[in-house]
Enzyme design. Structure first.
Site, short mmCIF file in Angstrom:
data_model
loop_
_atom_site.label_atom_id
_atom_site.label_comp_id
_atom_site.label_asym_id
_atom_site.label_seq_id
_atom_site.Cartn_x
_atom_site.Cartn_y
_atom_site.Cartn_z
N MET A 93 -16.00 -2.37 -7.50
CA MET A 93 -16.15 -0.95 -7.97
C MET A 93 -16.37 -0.41 -7.11
O MET A 93 -17.69 -0.26 -6.55
CB MET A 93 -16.93 -0.49 -9.36
CG MET A 93 -16.69 0.71 -9.62
SD MET A 93 -15.54 1.40 -9.62
CE MET A 93 -16.16 3.17 -9.85
N ASP A 119 10.23 3.87 -7.34
CA ASP A 119 9.34 2.36 -6.70
C ASP A 119 10.91 1.21 -6.98
O ASP A 119 10.47 -0.18 -7.34
CB ASP A 119 8.62 2.58 -7.98
CG ASP A 119 7.97 1.63 -7.26
OD1 ASP A 119 7.79 0.53 -6.63
OD2 ASP A 119 6.66 0.75 -7.61
N LYS A 174 15.08 -4.41 -8.25
CA LYS A 174 14.09 -3.90 -9.00
C LYS A 174 15.33 -2.98 -9.68
O LYS A 174 14.99 -2.66 -10.70
CB LYS A 174 13.05 -2.91 -8.51
CG LYS A 174 11.11 -4.09 -8.50
CD LYS A 174 11.03 -2.64 -7.91
CE LYS A 174 9.10 -3.38 -8.63
NZ LYS A 174 7.66 -2.11 -8.16
N ASN A 234 9.20 -0.19 -1.44
CA ASN A 234 9.77 1.24 -2.43
C ASN A 234 8.80 2.66 -1.04
O ASN A 234 8.20 2.53 -0.56
CB ASN A 234 9.15 1.66 -3.89
CG ASN A 234 7.52 1.33 -3.75
OD1 ASN A 234 6.68 0.36 -2.96
ND2 ASN A 234 7.04 2.32 -3.20
N GLY A 288 0.53 -0.93 0.04
CA GLY A 288 0.44 -0.19 -0.03
C GLY A 288 0.82 1.07 -0.40
O GLY A 288 0.53 2.31 0.04
N ASN A 312 10.56 -9.27 -11.08
CA ASN A 312 9.61 -8.14 -9.43
C ASN A 312 9.06 -8.90 -9.40
O ASN A 312 10.24 -9.70 -8.63
CB ASN A 312 8.44 -7.35 -11.20
CG ASN A 312 7.74 -6.64 -10.60
OD1 ASN A 312 6.96 -7.28 -9.44
ND2 ASN A 312 7.46 -5.54 -10.80
#
Length: 746
Positions: free
Chosen positions: A696, A356, A383, A311, A232, A443
């Site tokens: 949604m 990131d 990464k 990150n 998050g 990744n």
């Protein structure tokens, strides 16, 4: 040759619009086979869970403990832990299937997962039962020889939680320990299930439900402690990981990866040291990031737990940390004592990271002879594009070499351990194109180490990313906070979203960690990588995004066997033995940060578990063609101001799910082809949350009715947009040509 005109093909269409933001989707719930039966909510107020539907009441053994995992090679037919062993090598000693007979592989059985989103799980196989996860944290237990479902458990995650997932509603698997199965649900709950029946035993909320934390990673269990992190960072949270008692679910310790303030008080001693690397005016309200969402490994001899940290929040360092600083423990590898959570050593791969560049990628432990001395090493291809070899007892850096093209740094100083950064990669004052992109050189897709070759096999990535700073950035809870000017970027490159295709966007890189060089590479046209498995049969298995499972010669990279799958494959294959036969199994289903934007799905994406064996003759599940789509709303008389405002709002709130310029991949609804019913109830969906159960979520907390109407105007405008000559030429170029990443970067 580097200069593409005009203006490097308009900066290669914004590096494919910031690598299509490299973000995937977050909607649509997986369907259950039977109506859920709801269990009472937890005492802590956490969400209810549904009772599993069991096919039979047969008992499952699943008698796993630390000694059994440490001795995993004594039962090579099992897959006892996430990486098979504590060292996470993902190498199997099984050799019934080898170079000579791999061509005899055929499908033994398949299982419909009931999902249409990304599947990333590593199955666990114990005592003839395969345990795996689908979306949201749904768990299923299957007979490993037949694929027959034994039980299925749905944690009943509220659909609106999908809004907090940066990169799809995926889950990377379970852990099994002493007759229980442990799963992290997307909403932050850690749940213990009875391995025999799937009945929930306990659950605990590991995160603050009011904040945009998620769990997508697989738990690990060490010394009776369930270890779990969270995600998050892009939304603005503070990273940490926790250890829970496997028997009771009680919290034993928690390690925060970044401080909450400069002066404290600090939750544990390590944060006082970390705070010295942050300025007093850091963007504390952003949480600073540093989430732990994937990599862990354990050395029983040294009794050290290794954890990869993610990150920053926000990305741009001068905004997040004015005046500089290394910003510990962002983008770091941590070594801790699993019983206390106390830090033994750390190594930061990207000090003060701004791109990131997580260090949450797969960690592998091995013993290697380096310069005539046997070293206990830790290896990671994070990464940032450099392959690191560390002494895992001390954290000493032994080597760091680029395994993909890197433009942000020219190398790593082995004396200081610090990268040698290039000023051209700093994007605080002007836009820059950098490689690796925010997808990284590698990744989440697991790599593998073969002790027979001594090589590491990396599912590597080639891409560049255009960072454009937002001079007016302000941290805003509830939205992506990276300090990038995404609305301006999308407006400038509208219509050119699919102009650029990088040559060989993914590959398998065979890397010699002792010689510090690439041995061979197999290039792929698909932009979606897949996890890897190596075996004592001399084989390397990988699923690919275009819908194939492939076996390679582990020494040469030659293709020895290949089969089509009903949907693309990202998840790592595993192998096990059942009924005296060796199987290779993998989950098929596209999604995640790659499948959400980098693949235009021509077919459906129904998820499956696929298991293969020699002589298997089961029919492969059919591929479902996507229906023909058409615009179903009339053209409206829209004001330019309304469309322009809607474009900016769409870029901030909608693009990461529904595609740049409204061009969806097919994983989620392409809003240009929305039904008349959707158009008629637009505000009820966007603000009223009438489709929350399908993922949604309502955006009423960040959008007003006029905002939703402006977004609608923009979507209708794009639905009726006719491509001009430049856009058609750019689309042709993207379909027929590719650009080397070295032509693009600053």
């Amino acid at each position: 040759m580097r200069d593409l005109t005009p203006s490097r093909l308009r900066r290669a269409a914004g590096c494919a619009l910031g690598t299509a933001l490299a973000l995937a989707a977050v909607t649509v719930s997986a369907a259950a086979d039977d109506p859920p039966v709801t269990a009472p909510a937890g005492a802590d107020g956490s969400a209810p869970v549904s009772a599993p539907h069991a096919v039979d009441g047969s008992a499952l053994v699943a008698a796993i403990d630390g000694r059994r995992v440490a001795a995993a090679d004594e039962e090579p037919g099992s897959w006892l832990a996430h990486g098979r062993t504590y060292d996470e090598q993902r190498f199997s000693p099984l050799s019934d299937i080898d170079r000579e007979n791999v061509s005899e592989l055929g499908l033994a059985w398949s299982y419909e997962t009931g999902t249409t989103r990304g599947l990333e799980a590593t199955p666990i196989v114990i005592d003839g039962v395969l345990y795996a996860t689908g979306n949201w944290g749904i768990v299923f237990a299957l007979d490993a020889a037949t694929g027959r479902e034994r039980w299925r458990f749905d944690p009943q995650v509220a659909g609106q939680k999908a809004r907090d997932a940066c990169c799809d509603i995926v889950n990377r698997g379970v852990a099994v320990w002493q007759g229980r199965v442990y799963v992290g649900a997307l909403d932050g709950r850690l749940i213990a299930l009875d391995a025999a029946t799937g009945e929930p035993i306990w659950q605990v909320q590991t995160t603050d439900p009011s904040l945009p934390y998620t769990i997508t990673g697989a738990p690990r269990i060490v010394k009776g402690r369930v270890l779990i992190g969270n995600g998050g960072a892009e939304f603005g949270v503070r990273g940490y990981f926790s250890a829970y008692d496997a028997e009771t679910g009680e919290l034993e310790w928690r390690f925060y990866t970044v401080p909450a303030s400069k002066a404290g008080p600090h939750e544990h001693p390590e944060l006082a040291f970390a705070a010295t690397t942050w300025p007093a005016n850091a963007l504390w309200e952003s949480g600073l990031g540093g989430t732990v969402w994937d990599a862990m490994a354990y050395d029983p001899e040294l009794d050290l737990l290794y954890v990869g940290v993610g990150n920053s929040s926000v990305y741009e360092r001068s905004t997040r940390s004015p005046g500089g600083g290394d910003n510990l423990f962002l983008a770091s590898i941590l070594a801790l004592k699993p019983e206390s959570g106390r830090l033994v050593w750390h190594y930061q791969t990207t000090p003060g990271e701004s791109w990131d560049y997580t260090a949450t990628q797969h960690i592998v432990l091995a013993d290697l002879e380096i310069e005539g001395r046997l070293r206990k090493v830790l290896m990671q291809a994070p990464k940032n594009g450099f392959f690191y070899v560390l002494d895992r007892a001390t954290g000493e850096l032994l080597s760091a070499d680029p395994y993909v093209t890197t433009s942000w740094a020219t190398g790593v100083d082995l004396e200081t351990g610090r990268p040698i950064e290039r000023p051209e990669a700093q994007w605080n004052a002007e836009e820059r194109i950098v490689t690796p992109s925010i997808l990284g050189g590698h990744n989440w897709h697991p790599m593998t180490f073969s002790p027979e070759t001594g090589w590491v096999y990396i599912p590597s990535i080639t891409a560049a990313y255009l960072f454009r700073p937002d001079p007016d950035f302000r941290f805003t809870p509830g939205r992506f906070n990276t300090a990038e000017d995404i609305p301006a970027l999308m407006a400038e490159y509208e219509g050119l979203e699919r102009t650029v295709r990088f040559c060989d966007p993914t590959h398998i890189t065979a890397w010699d960690p002792v010689a510090r060089k690439q041995v061979w590479r197999v290039n792929h046209r698909t932009p979606v990588p897949g996890g890897l498995l190596s075996t004592a049969g001399g084989l390397l298995f990988q699923g690919r995004g275009e819908g194939t499972l492939v076996a390679y010669d582990v020494r040469s990279g030659d293709v020895l066997w290949k089969t089509s799958t009903p949907s693309g494959v990202m998840a790592p294959p595993i192998t096990y033995r059942a009924g005296g036969e060796q199987y290779v199994a993998v989950l098929a289903g596209i999604g995640g940060s790659h499948g959400g934007h980098f693949t235009e799905l021509e077919n459906g994406n129904e998820g499956h578990v696929l298991a293969f064996k020699r002589g298997g003759g089961a029919p492969m599940p059919p591929t479902t063609p996507r229906p023909t789509r058409s615009v179903q709303t009339p053209s409206l008389d829209l004001s330019e101001d309304s469309v322009s405002r809607g474009r900016d709002l769409y870029a901030v709130h909608c693009m990461r799910c529904h595609g740049s310029g409204t061009k969806g991949s097919g994983l989620l609804p392409d809003l240009r082809y929305a039904s008349p019913e959707v158009h008629a109830s637009w505000n009820e969906i966007v603000l009223g949350g009438t489709r929350q159960e399908r993922g949604m979520a309502s955006f009423a907390d960040v959008l007003l009715p006029a905002d939703a109407e402006a977004i609608h105007a923009y979507v209708v405008d794009r639905a009726h947009h006719a491509s001009d000559l430049v856009e058609r030429a750019a689309d042709w170029f993207g379909r027929t040509s590719c650009i080397p990443v070295t032509w693009m970067v600053d």
